[in-house]
Design an enzyme around this catalytic site. Sequence first.
Site, PDB file in Angstrom:
ATOM      1  N   ASP A 156      -9.477 -86.805 -25.102  1.00 26.92           N
ATOM      2  CA  ASP A 156      -8.825 -86.039 -26.170  1.00 26.92           C
ATOM      3  C   ASP A 156      -9.675 -84.843 -26.568  1.00 26.92           C
ATOM      4  OD1 ASP A 156      -6.829 -85.373 -27.967  1.00 26.92           O
ATOM      5  OD2 ASP A 156      -7.414 -86.841 -29.472  1.00 26.92           O
ATOM      6  N   ARG A 160     -10.078 -79.382 -32.236  1.00 26.39           N
ATOM      7  CA  ARG A 160     -10.091 -80.221 -33.453  1.00 26.39           C
ATOM      8  C   ARG A 160     -11.091 -81.367 -33.355  1.00 26.39           C
ATOM      9  NH1 ARG A 160      -5.480 -81.120 -30.588  1.00 26.39           N
ATOM     10  NH2 ARG A 160      -5.460 -83.127 -29.522  1.00 26.39           N
ATOM     11  N   ASN A 161     -11.492 -81.728 -32.131  1.00 28.29           N
ATOM     12  CA  ASN A 161     -12.440 -82.824 -31.926  1.00 28.29           C
ATOM     13  C   ASN A 161     -13.836 -82.339 -31.549  1.00 28.29           C
ATOM     14  OD1 ASN A 161     -10.617 -84.844 -32.561  1.00 28.29           O
ATOM     15  ND2 ASN A 161      -9.822 -84.952 -30.464  1.00 28.29           N
ATOM     16  N   ASP A 174     -15.978 -87.909 -31.328  1.00 28.72           N
ATOM     17  CA  ASP A 174     -14.932 -88.887 -30.997  1.00 28.72           C
ATOM     18  C   ASP A 174     -14.879 -89.261 -29.521  1.00 28.72           C
ATOM     19  OD1 ASP A 174     -14.199 -89.054 -33.623  1.00 28.72           O
ATOM     20  OD2 ASP A 174     -12.551 -87.643 -33.475  1.00 28.72           O
TER      21      ASP A 174
END
Length: 263
Positions: A156, A160-161, A174
């Site tokens: 992912d 945003r991560n 993450d």
Amino acid sequence: NSDSIPFNEYEFPLDSNWEIDRNKLNLGENLGEGEFGRVVKATATDFIKANNKCNIVAVKMVKEGHTDADMASLVREMEVMKMIGQHINIINLVGCCSQEGPLYVVVEYASHGNLKNFLLKHKNTDFLDQERLLSFSYQVARGMEYLASRRCIHRDLAARNVLVCDDYIIKIADFGLARDIQDTDYYRKNTNGRLPIKWMAPESLQEKFYDTKSDVWSYGVLLWEIYSYGEQPYKNVATYEELLNYLHSNERLDQPPGCSLNM
Ligand code: ADE
């Protein structure tokens, strides 16, 4: 008396390499919240680790109403972080509080928040010059190279991560999250109402197949985000079917304005 301690329905083995005295942490504001977990800013009243100069940390925990699976996911994330080891371009584990109270997974704090919001906030400013964008791109690549060398597939990777720390050091977050690939619901939007499918490689979209190379595809979409200053990719694509059609007709993200051909 376990009645007076909330969330104390689990017992964890003591890992003295990582255990932090929870009395040394002062929990502060919420940094983020997911469905089952929350991240809270905390200050350490004492240096938590001899070689750790940072006194501000981020603490991950499960929320009230979580399931056993949510707790297992947090434990797995912590164990993955212990196994993978340290690198400057990933969010490193600082330690954990696993005894006599709720499980706290203590990680490095990112003072400038996530890369997506950082790009949006600073677009049209001198700060985000070509050198800076290249530096961000390079740092994400270094972090991903390290994760791949440790046989970790992120699954992912997106702006945003990725988090922005002091001195504009970029760190991937993450990477230890358990992602139940079988249960992936491609139609479900994330908390911002966006479809995470837009970062997925065609083979992940169609066959739920992930490897280091599908992470590289996501890295390509992330590069596009960086050079578009936090724009939403494939603006005119709204659904899973439209994305598959788009990619199958060999359409790709456009070269962002101002992005060099070399990049
Ligand atoms: N939000 C989620 N994780 C974070 C971290 N480590 N630092 C700052 N904000 C965050």
